[in-house]
Design an enzyme around this catalytic site. Structure first.
Site, mmCIF file in Angstrom:
data_model
loop_
_atom_site.group_PDB
_atom_site.id
_atom_site.type_symbol
_atom_site.label_atom_id
_atom_site.label_comp_id
_atom_site.label_asym_id
_atom_site.label_seq_id
_atom_site.Cartn_x
_atom_site.Cartn_y
_atom_site.Cartn_z
ATOM 1 N N ASP A 161 0.819 -1.225 0.000
ATOM 2 C CA ASP A 161 0.000 0.000 0.000
ATOM 3 C C ASP A 161 0.842 1.260 0.000
ATOM 4 O OD1 ASP A 161 -2.540 -1.296 2.302
ATOM 5 O OD2 ASP A 161 -2.085 -1.713 0.207
ATOM 6 N N GLY A 204 -5.664 -1.153 -1.317
ATOM 7 C CA GLY A 204 -5.425 0.177 -0.737
ATOM 8 C C GLY A 204 -6.581 0.501 0.171
ATOM 9 N N LEU A 306 -3.534 -10.811 -6.405
ATOM 10 C CA LEU A 306 -2.515 -10.849 -7.474
ATOM 11 C C LEU A 306 -1.478 -9.756 -7.216
ATOM 12 C CD1 LEU A 306 -4.472 -11.391 -10.826
ATOM 13 C CD2 LEU A 306 -2.732 -12.883 -9.815
ATOM 14 N N GLN A 307 -1.941 -8.646 -6.582
ATOM 15 C CA GLN A 307 -1.009 -7.543 -6.324
ATOM 16 C C GLN A 307 -0.006 -7.880 -5.225
ATOM 17 O OE1 GLN A 307 -3.848 -3.780 -6.351
ATOM 18 N NE2 GLN A 307 -4.972 -5.700 -5.975
HETATM 19 O O1 F6P Z 1 -2.025 -4.111 3.760
HETATM 20 C C1 F6P Z 1 -1.786 -4.743 2.565
HETATM 21 C C2 F6P Z 1 -3.064 -5.337 2.061
HETATM 22 O O2 F6P Z 1 -2.779 -6.025 0.883
HETATM 23 C C3 F6P Z 1 -4.162 -4.314 1.803
HETATM 24 O O3 F6P Z 1 -3.955 -3.607 0.610
HETATM 25 C C4 F6P Z 1 -5.363 -5.195 1.754
HETATM 26 O O4 F6P Z 1 -6.565 -4.514 2.038
HETATM 27 C C5 F6P Z 1 -5.061 -6.200 2.859
HETATM 28 O O5 F6P Z 1 -3.630 -6.258 2.978
HETATM 29 C C6 F6P Z 1 -5.606 -7.569 2.548
HETATM 30 O O6 F6P Z 1 -5.348 -8.360 3.704
HETATM 31 P P1 F6P Z 1 -5.561 -9.964 3.651
HETATM 32 O O7 F6P Z 1 -4.358 -10.533 2.971
HETATM 33 O O8 F6P Z 1 -5.663 -10.346 5.091
HETATM 34 O O9 F6P Z 1 -6.811 -10.212 2.860
#
Ligand code: F6P
Length: 381
Positions: A161, A204, A306-307
């Site tokens: 993020d 994000g 994927l990100q």
């Molecule tokens: O903080 C990084 C992040 O990828 C955020 O962008 C996203 O909302 C969250 O983690 C997703 O978390 P999880 O892997 O627990 O679904």
């Protein structure tokens, strides 16, 4: 050899793990994974071994020090060939806060217990003299609490993020933007072929850096950020104006944490105890609203995890390597309670408290936003 809860550090018989080490450090990875984590681990291990130190890896955040997973020796062999690999060889968790460890109460409800003293004691029993913790805001807050309890700890900021204050960038961000940009390029062609509105949701939760950077680089028409609440009617007007001008398709990138003026972000799924609330689902909501208001066929896609996966870009591999080397120097210089940070062109160390003061968010007056507006990109406001 690895141990689960016995904290034995009997090690493979290699020169990296002889008893003549000058210092023993432990490294942990916490929170969501990010491309580049393994490059940090590799840089820490090789830099530490270069100083004659000994390195232990704590599995799954701090679970390895709570008897819930392993503590393993990290040697040159351990980190051979991992520079380009996504994920973390130590694995991670975003539910392992030792200060509020989730437990099941007798009545079936979920509670939390403070297991920090147990962690500190187990670290002492292992002869760990200092920690390097790699994580985002959650992990850095835990590190600050450990520091306040006398633990000698240094941090490395990590999150796709890029919302950690005090550092220009965190590793993982560049790779996530590249992944989002690749998706935008692909979606452009199908949106144009079908005269459709295409809404891409990127990660994000609190900060829209991925949406902003990938959206502007990808020449989309609308970028929606948590920092700039949108007016759905403004978004629809962009669609109508493009239609009237003969550009029959519209590309929209939306950060998962974005929300309408006067509204709140969308909740997606139920989070487990100890996890932050999960946001998401905004893209589908937007596509449906736009289609209903404009009559334009609209589709949505959530890029999701994927990100978080895949091979780190060259930029992220280099930044991660720089962070790892700098973290070992910070340990050598006893910069406890500090994290390494990119303050271009240098890597510096700043107190955890400075990084934790606030979440870094997109500044609506940032040049990228100003230029985007000048190029005709709408932020829905
Ligand atoms: O903080 C990084 C992040 O990828 C955020 O962008 C996203 O909302 C969250 O983690 C997703 O978390 P999880 O892997 O627990 O679904």
């Amino acid at each position: 050899m690895r141990s689960r809860g016995k904290f034995s550090t009997c090690c493979a018989n290699t020169s990296d793990t002889n008893s003549a080490y000058t210092m023993r450090i432990a490294i942990s990875t916490g929170g969501g994974d990010a491309p580049g984590l393994n490059a940090v681990i590799r840089a820490v291990v090789l830099s530490a071994l270069d100083r004659g130190w000994n390195v232990l890896g704590i599995k799954r955040g701090y679970m390895g020090l709570l008897g819930e997973d392993d503590v393993v020796p990290l040697t040159r062999e351990s980190v051979r060939g991992i520079q380009h690999l996504g994920g973390t060889i130590l694995r991670t968790t975003n539910r392992g806060n030792p200060f509020s460890y989730p437990v099941l109460n007798a009545d079936g409800s979920m509670g939390e217990v403070d297991r920090s003293a147990e962690l500190i004691e187990n670290a002492r029993n292992l002869g760990i003299q200092a920690f390097i913790t790699i994580g985002g805001d959650g992990s850095l807050a835990i590190a600050q609490q450990l520091f306040e309890r006398g633990v000698r700890i240094v941090g490395v900021p990590k999150t796709i993020d890029n919302d950690v204050a005090g550092t220009v960038a965190t590793f993982g961000f560049d790779t996530a933007v590249s992944t989002a940009l690749e998706a935008i390029d692909k979606l452009h062609t199908t949106a144009e072929s079908h005269d459709r509105v295409m809404v891409l949701e990127v990660m994000g939760r609190n900060a829209g850096f991925i949406a902003l950077h990938a959206g502007v680089a990808g020449a989309v028409d609308v970028v929606l950020l948590p920092e700039i609440p949108y007016d759905i009617e403004r978004v629809c007007q962009v669609v109508r104006d493009r239609d009237h001008s003969g550009r029959k398709y519209t590309m929209i990138v939306v950060a998962e944490g974005a929300f309408p003026q006067g509204g709140t972000s969308s909740v997606a799924g139920v989070s487990l105890p100890g996890q932050a609330p999960r946001v998401g689902g905004i893209a589908g909501r937007l596509a449906n609203e736009i289609q209903a208001r404009t009559g334009k066929e609209s589709r949505s896609m959530v890029l999701g995890h994927l990100q978080r996966g895949g091979m780190p870009t060259g930029y992220d591999r280099l930044l991660a390597t720089r962070f790892g080397g700098a973290a070992v120097r910070a340990v050598a210089d006893a910069h406890w309670g500090h994290m390494v940070a990119l303050q271009t062109p240098r890597i510096v160390t700043i107190p955890f408290t400075e990084a934790l003061k606030e979440t870094k968010r997109v500044d609506p007056r940032h040049d990228i936003v100003l230029t985007a507006r000048a190029l005709g990109i709408s932020f829905g406001d």
